[in-house]
Scaffold this motif. Structure first.
Motif, PDB file in Angstrom:
ATOM      1  N   MET A   4       0.781  -1.057  -0.016  1.00 18.47           N
ATOM      2  CA  MET A   4      -0.023  -0.061  -0.153  1.00 18.47           C
ATOM      3  C   MET A   4       1.092   1.360   0.103  1.00 18.47           C
ATOM      4  N   CYS A   5       2.053   1.365   0.655  1.00 20.82           N
ATOM      5  CA  CYS A   5       2.983   2.361   0.588  1.00 20.82           C
ATOM      6  C   CYS A   5       3.385   2.735  -0.911  1.00 20.82           C
ATOM      7  N   PHE A   6       3.689   1.671  -1.784  1.00 22.48           N
ATOM      8  CA  PHE A   6       3.901   1.911  -3.260  1.00 22.48           C
ATOM      9  C   PHE A   6       2.874   2.643  -3.829  1.00 22.48           C
ATOM     10  N   SER A   7       1.549   2.254  -3.395  1.00 21.31           N
ATOM     11  CA  SER A   7       0.396   2.760  -4.285  1.00 21.31           C
ATOM     12  C   SER A   7       0.348   4.358  -3.840  1.00 21.31           C
ATOM     13  N   THR A   8       0.598   4.756  -2.433  1.00 24.23           N
ATOM     14  CA  THR A   8       0.694   6.201  -2.134  1.00 24.23           C
ATOM     15  C   THR A   8       1.378   6.855  -2.726  1.00 24.23           C
ATOM     16  N   ALA A   9       2.774   6.200  -2.935  1.00 26.15           N
ATOM     17  CA  ALA A   9       3.875   7.054  -3.487  1.00 26.15           C
ATOM     18  C   ALA A   9       3.538   7.041  -5.011  1.00 26.15           C
ATOM     19  N   SER A  10       3.089   6.418  -5.595  1.00 27.35           N
ATOM     20  CA  SER A  10       2.708   6.372  -7.020  1.00 27.35           C
ATOM     21  C   SER A  10       1.688   7.402  -7.389  1.00 27.35           C
ATOM     22  N   LEU A  11       0.717   7.628  -6.155  1.00 30.45           N
ATOM     23  CA  LEU A  11      -0.369   8.662  -6.466  1.00 30.45           C
ATOM     24  C   LEU A  11       0.238  10.104  -6.301  1.00 30.45           C
ATOM     25  N   GLN A  12       1.230  10.002  -5.150  1.00 31.32           N
ATOM     26  CA  GLN A  12       1.545  11.196  -4.816  1.00 31.32           C
ATOM     27  C   GLN A  12       2.652  11.587  -6.156  1.00 31.32           C
ATOM     28  N   GLU A  13       3.279  10.742  -6.844  1.00 31.40           N
ATOM     29  CA  GLU A  13       3.983  11.438  -8.033  1.00 31.40           C
ATOM     30  C   GLU A  13       3.151  11.741  -8.935  1.00 31.40           C
ATOM     31  N   GLU A  14       2.237  10.934  -9.153  1.00 31.53           N
ATOM     32  CA  GLU A  14       0.914  11.240 -10.211  1.00 31.53           C
ATOM     33  C   GLU A  14       0.446  12.944  -9.840  1.00 31.53           C
ATOM     34  N   ARG A  15       0.109  12.954  -8.632  1.00 30.53           N
ATOM     35  CA  ARG A  15      -0.365  14.355  -8.340  1.00 30.53           C
ATOM     36  C   ARG A  15       0.757  15.480  -8.541  1.00 30.53           C
ATOM     37  N   ASP A  16       1.815  15.284  -8.103  1.00 27.83           N
ATOM     38  CA  ASP A  16       2.892  16.016  -8.471  1.00 27.83           C
ATOM     39  C   ASP A  16       3.116  16.320 -10.039  1.00 27.83           C
ATOM     40  N   GLN A  17       3.069  15.477 -10.746  1.00 29.59           N
ATOM     41  CA  GLN A  17       3.181  15.544 -12.230  1.00 29.59           C
ATOM     42  C   GLN A  17       1.891  16.349 -12.762  1.00 29.59           C
ATOM     43  N   LEU A  18       0.704  15.883 -12.230  1.00 28.54           N
ATOM     44  CA  LEU A  18      -0.538  16.787 -12.792  1.00 28.54           C
ATOM     45  C   LEU A  18      -0.427  18.424 -12.399  1.00 28.54           C
ATOM     46  N   ALA A  19       0.013  18.714 -11.100  1.00 28.83           N
ATOM     47  CA  ALA A  19       0.330  19.889 -10.774  1.00 28.83           C
ATOM     48  C   ALA A  19       1.229  20.872 -11.528  1.00 28.83           C
ATOM     49  N   LYS A  20       2.349  19.947 -12.165  1.00 29.21           N
ATOM     50  CA  LYS A  20       3.270  20.581 -12.849  1.00 29.21           C
ATOM     51  C   LYS A  20       2.790  20.835 -14.161  1.00 29.21           C
ATOM     52  N   GLU A  21       2.099  19.805 -14.571  1.00 27.33           N
ATOM     53  CA  GLU A  21       1.300  20.172 -16.041  1.00 27.33           C
ATOM     54  C   GLU A  21       0.307  21.183 -15.917  1.00 27.33           C
ATOM     55  N   LYS A  22      -0.407  21.323 -14.768  1.00 28.04           N
ATOM     56  CA  LYS A  22      -1.425  22.429 -14.693  1.00 28.04           C
ATOM     57  C   LYS A  22      -0.553  23.878 -14.728  1.00 28.04           C
ATOM     58  N   THR A  23       0.363  23.899 -13.760  1.00 30.45           N
ATOM     59  CA  THR A  23       1.023  25.166 -13.854  1.00 30.45           C
ATOM     60  C   THR A  23       1.666  25.401 -15.486  1.00 30.45           C
ATOM     61  N   ASP A  24       2.240  24.592 -15.809  1.00 32.12           N
ATOM     62  CA  ASP A  24       2.650  24.716 -17.411  1.00 32.12           C
ATOM     63  C   ASP A  24       1.471  25.127 -18.332  1.00 32.12           C
ATOM     64  N   LEU A  25       0.243  24.509 -18.115  1.00 36.41           N
ATOM     65  CA  LEU A  25      -0.696  25.128 -18.987  1.00 36.41           C
ATOM     66  C   LEU A  25      -1.297  26.416 -18.703  1.00 36.41           C
ATOM     67  N   GLU A  26      -1.330  26.830 -17.245  1.00 30.43           N
ATOM     68  CA  GLU A  26      -1.601  28.087 -16.952  1.00 30.43           C
ATOM     69  C   GLU A  26      -0.683  29.163 -17.518  1.00 30.43           C
ATOM     70  N   GLN A  27       0.607  28.777 -17.462  1.00 25.28           N
ATOM     71  CA  GLN A  27       1.761  29.609 -18.014  1.00 25.28           C
ATOM     72  C   GLN A  27       1.471  29.959 -19.731  1.00 25.28           C
ATOM     73  N   ARG A  28       1.145  28.710 -20.347  1.00 23.62           N
ATOM     74  CA  ARG A  28       0.945  28.936 -21.755  1.00 23.62           C
ATOM     75  C   ARG A  28      -0.051  29.544 -21.896  1.00 23.62           C
ATOM     76  N   GLU A  29      -1.482  29.320 -21.251  1.00 19.17           N
ATOM     77  CA  GLU A  29      -2.562  30.186 -21.250  1.00 19.17           C
ATOM     78  C   GLU A  29      -2.405  31.819 -21.254  1.00 19.17           C
ATOM     79  N   GLN A  30      -1.722  32.164 -20.221  1.00 21.41           N
ATOM     80  CA  GLN A  30      -1.381  33.517 -19.989  1.00 21.41           C
ATOM     81  C   GLN A  30      -0.469  34.088 -21.106  1.00 21.41           C
ATOM     82  N   LEU A  31       0.418  33.285 -21.643  1.00 16.80           N
ATOM     83  CA  LEU A  31       1.182  33.722 -22.854  1.00 16.80           C
ATOM     84  C   LEU A  31       0.542  34.011 -24.044  1.00 16.80           C
TER      85      LEU A  31
END
Length: 81
Positions: free
Chosen positions: A1-28
């Motif tokens: 179960m620890c592996f699953s939580t780490a995987s979800l955390q990584e996925e969440r971080d990746q999504l947050a990074k992509e969201k930030t990237d999309l917001e910057q592109r939208e602003q540009l």
């Protein structure tokens, strides 16, 4: 179960990074749109202001041409007599 939580955390971080990237592109893209819109408005205003003046310039050039034609005619008729 620890592996699953780490995987979800990584996925969440990746999504947050992509969201930030999309917001910057939208602003540009938004800034580019506003810049092009402003440029178009300024160009349109310049055309609107210059159009009447352009007509007067064409009329003045036509009068200058007619004046030179008359002077040329006078010179030709003066030399023939």
């Amino acid at each position: 179960m620890c592996f699953s939580t780490a995987s979800l955390q990584e996925e969440r971080d990746q999504l947050a990074k992509e969201k930030t990237d999309l917001e910057q592109r939208e602003q540009l893209l938004s800034m580019g749109f506003h810049a092009s819109l402003t440029t178009t408005l300024i160009a349109g205003l310049g055309l609107f202001v210059r159009l009447p003046n352009s007509k007067l310039e064409r009329q003045l050039k036509q009068l200058e041409i007619e004046q030179k034609e008359l002077e040329l005619e006078r010179l030709r008729s003066g030399t023939e007599t």
